[in-house]
Design a protein around this motif. Structure first.
Motif, mmCIF file in Angstrom:
data_model
loop_
_atom_site.group_PDB
_atom_site.id
_atom_site.type_symbol
_atom_site.label_atom_id
_atom_site.label_comp_id
_atom_site.label_asym_id
_atom_site.label_seq_id
_atom_site.Cartn_x
_atom_site.Cartn_y
_atom_site.Cartn_z
ATOM 1 N N GLU A 132 54.281 35.013 38.682
ATOM 2 C CA GLU A 132 54.220 33.707 39.284
ATOM 3 C C GLU A 132 53.000 32.612 38.804
ATOM 4 O OE1 GLU A 132 51.493 36.003 42.033
ATOM 5 O OE2 GLU A 132 53.527 36.415 40.896
ATOM 6 N N PHE A 133 52.797 33.148 37.557
ATOM 7 C CA PHE A 133 51.439 32.300 37.155
ATOM 8 C C PHE A 133 51.988 31.543 35.894
ATOM 9 C CE2 PHE A 133 49.274 35.894 39.519
ATOM 10 C CZ PHE A 133 48.471 35.167 40.521
ATOM 11 N N GLY A 134 53.087 31.234 35.792
ATOM 12 C CA GLY A 134 53.652 30.512 34.512
ATOM 13 C C GLY A 134 54.096 31.377 33.523
ATOM 14 N N ARG A 135 53.921 30.749 32.351
ATOM 15 C CA ARG A 135 54.116 31.210 31.096
ATOM 16 C C ARG A 135 52.752 31.358 30.160
ATOM 17 N NH1 ARG A 135 59.121 33.002 29.928
ATOM 18 N NH2 ARG A 135 58.684 33.137 27.782
ATOM 19 N N LEU A 136 52.518 32.354 29.174
ATOM 20 C CA LEU A 136 51.638 32.334 28.505
ATOM 21 C C LEU A 136 51.932 32.557 26.978
ATOM 22 C CD1 LEU A 136 48.356 32.708 27.672
ATOM 23 C CD2 LEU A 136 48.601 35.171 28.176
ATOM 24 N N SER A 137 51.681 31.811 26.174
ATOM 25 C CA SER A 137 51.854 31.655 24.658
ATOM 26 C C SER A 137 50.649 31.955 23.743
ATOM 27 C CB SER A 137 52.684 30.668 24.278
ATOM 28 O OG SER A 137 53.760 30.153 25.018
ATOM 29 N N LEU A 138 50.922 32.732 22.927
ATOM 30 C CA LEU A 138 49.943 33.272 22.105
ATOM 31 C C LEU A 138 50.276 33.045 20.408
ATOM 32 C CD1 LEU A 138 48.559 36.681 23.612
ATOM 33 C CD2 LEU A 138 47.536 34.348 23.981
ATOM 34 N N GLY A 139 49.736 32.577 19.524
ATOM 35 C CA GLY A 139 49.896 32.287 18.227
ATOM 36 C C GLY A 139 49.113 32.234 17.233
ATOM 37 N N ALA A 140 49.456 32.678 16.060
ATOM 38 C CA ALA A 140 48.645 32.769 14.903
ATOM 39 C C ALA A 140 49.251 31.971 13.512
ATOM 40 C CB ALA A 140 48.227 33.994 14.654
ATOM 41 N N PHE A 160 45.667 30.499 18.417
ATOM 42 C CA PHE A 160 45.639 29.694 19.619
ATOM 43 C C PHE A 160 46.343 30.214 20.736
ATOM 44 C CE2 PHE A 160 49.486 28.680 17.047
ATOM 45 C CZ PHE A 160 50.547 28.792 17.948
ATOM 46 N N ALA A 161 46.061 29.871 22.150
ATOM 47 C CA ALA A 161 46.660 30.075 23.224
ATOM 48 C C ALA A 161 46.926 29.171 24.035
ATOM 49 C CB ALA A 161 45.837 31.225 24.099
ATOM 50 N N GLU A 162 48.144 29.205 24.823
ATOM 51 C CA GLU A 162 48.460 28.043 25.527
ATOM 52 C C GLU A 162 49.143 28.646 26.924
ATOM 53 O OE1 GLU A 162 51.084 24.287 24.515
ATOM 54 O OE2 GLU A 162 52.447 25.615 25.377
ATOM 55 N N ALA A 167 47.411 24.033 29.610
ATOM 56 C CA ALA A 167 46.078 24.257 28.984
ATOM 57 C C ALA A 167 46.320 24.921 27.688
ATOM 58 C CB ALA A 167 45.134 24.985 30.084
ATOM 59 N N GLY A 168 45.491 24.590 26.744
ATOM 60 C CA GLY A 168 45.484 25.330 25.360
ATOM 61 C C GLY A 168 44.315 25.212 24.770
ATOM 62 N N LEU A 169 44.152 26.478 23.833
ATOM 63 C CA LEU A 169 42.852 26.681 23.168
ATOM 64 C C LEU A 169 43.106 27.174 21.760
ATOM 65 C CD1 LEU A 169 39.477 26.554 23.647
ATOM 66 C CD2 LEU A 169 39.843 28.981 24.026
ATOM 67 N N ARG A 170 42.365 26.825 20.834
ATOM 68 C CA ARG A 170 42.704 27.126 19.424
ATOM 69 C C ARG A 170 41.326 27.169 18.615
ATOM 70 N NH1 ARG A 170 47.148 25.926 15.852
ATOM 71 N NH2 ARG A 170 46.498 26.164 13.328
ATOM 72 N N TYR A 171 41.137 28.244 17.677
ATOM 73 C CA TYR A 171 40.032 28.546 16.825
ATOM 74 C C TYR A 171 40.743 28.707 15.512
ATOM 75 C CZ TYR A 171 36.337 31.208 14.474
ATOM 76 O OH TYR A 171 35.406 31.576 13.651
ATOM 77 N N ASP A 172 40.112 27.678 14.460
ATOM 78 C CA ASP A 172 40.558 27.447 13.219
ATOM 79 C C ASP A 172 39.437 27.893 12.404
ATOM 80 O OD1 ASP A 172 43.012 26.143 12.648
ATOM 81 O OD2 ASP A 172 42.392 25.058 14.256
#
Length: 664
Positions: A338-346, A373-375, A387-392
């Motif tokens: 019930e906490f939505g969707r999580l996306s992880l990317g590279a 990144f994660a969203e 909400a999103g966060l990214r590291y480059d």
């Protein structure tokens, strides 16, 4: 060869994924995650396709019907007609895109240092010049305004412009068209799209050729060396073995030739510079729905942009700037109960800049860019949260370059980006959104690690600054949207603080680069459109007015020693009206572009000029004698105004053309 070997290896890996299956099969309920396109879904503003209503962002969509209009062969022409912003073009196939005070097209060779990013199906295009990107197989264009570094990394401060290509579905359809007009302006185009074997396979192909000879401005003065000729085409091949799985291959190419620039006419100069460009793009995308409602997206892409310039007036100098890009991205999205969707990317990109010729002013450079990144998205009744966060990580290197004296060196640095947003639909027809986020523009390798000297008459030594920081922004946005009985209205207030702007400085007899300035910008985005019908004695009359604009309330710089960013008009807007009998047997389109006053520099780079506002009106009358044939008369700059996008480079006066489009 390095570029092509990397792309070939990556393509082979992605081809193997064509037969990838997930044990347990495909999730049963895939109404949102299905690969099939839905009219209210966009792909640019989140890690996976999402409904527009659930995104806390300002997005403009230019659909296929608008792309089918005459003269829309390249991205710059489409944006001029349909998008407010400080977009500009000039003779010589040079153009840029402006979003919220930031611009693309800073360099002929790459878009690494651009604050606005151009994408093709979510992949970096490898250029900041929209005149190089063809639209022959575009399904739509998504324009995302505001900071977008969480999804796309650096160079996405003002936003992104994303071309979405057609993937071929349904019964075969296509069109053939041609036009001819003023200054021998002509266009020949054709396209076809089809789904085969019950849409298991999809095929799309398109071709466009257009050109124009030297023109006259609004005062009747002829300008030489303003020819423009281009040849573009593209194709997509999609394979969908079962519901929820799609693999697609996209290829695009455009050649711009026999073209130049009229030069700096305000000083009476008429050089005959020659410009040639070749742009190619290819990508391979694989998307699959996983058991339990997850989604996996894997993509690989590569492109090459080659820009040749020959100075035929002063020194017969020539220069070539070539950018090769290869990269890939993977996104894994899963439901979190019930906490939505999580996306992880590279994602990873390898960029090579190769510059050579007697007039080259920057060294060869290599970039290795990695991003993680994660969203997270969550729906709570009428409220949607994101909400999103990214590291480059950036590794920048300069290399030995012909005709330059270079001390090769490198530098590695990293950066973190974030965003937060919420949408609340108070009623079915009324919604509000708020968002905040950071973004950055990476320093180019020459500015960060440079140590080189140019040769010739203007010999100069350039010294990079290893302590240079990326340009950073912090942006806020509050907006509202309403849709009721054919009326659609939206407005958003935005504010941006742009820190550590990179500027040039003299130190110890060399040109170097420093972080300076703290720019504040505040403004309004607004859009109003209506699709209505009125009963008349002869039947129903359809009319479709629209107005889209961007108005700056504040443009200031806290550091008086530095200038406010250039080419930021006080306001920009596009307005128009389509009107005609229901069924469009006869249809009249009117379009006006408004650009407010601004400060631009002369071509010497030092003398500011107050450039006045201007308006350009376009009109087109279309007659449909039979259902499959449209015949039209098109007028650009209808009232023959004298204007220029860039100071000193006048644009054409009135241009009339006639043409047809046959659809099947």
């Amino acid at each position: 060869m390095f570029y092509f070997s990397r792309l070939a290896t990556a393509s082979a890996v992605c081809c193997a994924l064509l037969f990838f299956r997930v044990p347990g099969g495909i999730a049963g309920d895939s109404s949102v995650l299905n690969a099939d396109p839905l009219p209210n879904m966009i792909v640019s503003a989140s890690a996976e396709p999402s409904e527009v209503r659930k995104l806390p962002a300002s997005v403009q969509i230019i659909n296929r019907e608008e792309l089918n209009q005459p003269g829309m062969a390249t991205l710059d022409r489409v944006l001029e007609r349909h998008m407010p912003g400080s977009s500009s073009s000039q003779p010589g196939a040079l153009a840029s895109v402006g979003l919220r005070g930031f611009r693309s097209g800073k360099s002929a060779s790459t878009c690494i240092g651009d604050p606005v990013l151009l994408l093709i199906d979510g992949h970096r295009s490898g250029t900041g010049n929209p005149a190089f990107i063809p639209t022959a197989i575009a399904e739509r264009i998504e324009i995302l305004k505001g900071p977008s570094s969480v999804l796309y990394g650096g160079s996405a401060v003002g936003g992104v412009v994303n071309i979405i290509t057609k993937k071929g579905r349904g019964a075969p359809s296509g069109s053939i068209g041609a036009s001819y007009g003023s200054y021998s302006k002509h266009t020949v185009e054709a396209d076809i799209s089809a789904g085969l074997d019950q849409d298991r396979w999809g095929l799309t192909a398109g071709f466009r050729q257009n050109g124009r000879q030297d023109y006259r401005d609004g005062n009747g003065k002829k300008y030489e060396n303003t020819r423009a000729h281009s040849l573009s085409g593209g194709m997509t091949l999609a394979y969908r073995p079962e519901k929820g799985i799609e693999t697609s291959l996209v290829a695009l190419h455009q050649s711009v030739y026999d073209t130049g620039s009229p030069g700096y006419y305000d000083y009476g100069l008429t050089p005959h510079d020659a410009v040639r460009n070749a742009y190619s793009h290819a990508s391979l995308d694989h998307s699959v729905l996983l058991d339990g409602g997850g989604r996996l997206q894997i993509s690989l892409y590569g492109n090459r942009n080659r820009y040749d310039f020959l100075d035929q007036a002063w020194s017969q100098d020539n220069s070539t700037y070539r950018t090769d890009t290869a990269g890939g991205k993977a996104i894994w999205s899963v439901p979190c109960l019930e906490f939505g969707r999580l996306s992880l990317g590279a994602e990873y990109s390898h960029v090579q800049e190769k510059n050579y010729g007697s007039a080259v002013y920057q060294p060869d450079a290599v970039y290795d860019i990695s991003g993680f990144f994660a969203e997270h998205r969550m729906d709570l009744g009428d409220v949607s949260l994101l909400a999103g966060l990214r590291y480059d990580i950036y590794r920048s290197r300069i290399r030995d370059t012909a005709d330059l004296t270079v001390n090769a060196s490198s530098r590695t640095w990293d950066h973190v980006s974030w965003n937060l947003g919420a949408v609340w639909w108070a009623a079915d027809w009324l919604g509000f959104h708020a968002s905040a986020g950071s973004a950055f523009v990476p320093p180019t390798a020459a500015k960060l690690a440079g140590d080189f000297s140019t040769s010739g008459l203007w010999s100069t030594h350039y010294k990079g600054n290893p302590d240079l920081k990326p340009e950073k922004s912090l942006s806020y946005e509050i907006g509202a949207e309403a849709e009721y009985n054919g009326l659609h209205a939206s407005a958003a207030w935005f504010a941006t603080r742009f820190k550590d702007r990179i500027d040039t400085a003299w130190r110890d007899g060399s040109i170097t680069y420093v972080n300076t300035g703290d720019v504040r910008m505040e403004g309004l985005d607004f859009s109003l459109s209506y699709k209505g019908k009125t009963a008349t004695r002869g039947g129903m009359l359809a009319w479709e007015p629209y107005l889209r604009g961007e108005w700056f309330l504040r443009r200031s710089n806290r550091d008086a020693a530095t200038a406010v960013p250039l080419n930021i008009p006080r306001y920009t807007a596009v307005a128009g009206m389509g009107i005609g009998p229901e069924g469009r047997k006869v249809w009249l389109d009117m379009n006006v572009r408004f650009v407010g006053s601004q400060v631009q520099y002369e071509s010497n780079g030092f003398t500011p000029q107050n450039k006045p506002s201007f308006q350009v009106c376009n009109a087109r009358l279309t007659v449909r004698p039979v259902d499959s044939l449209d015949v039209y008369i098109d007028a650009e700059n209808l009232f023959d105004r004298q204007y220029s996008e860039i100071w000193g480079y006048p644009m054409p006066g009135r241009e009339l053309s006639v043409g047809f489009v046959y659809r099947f």
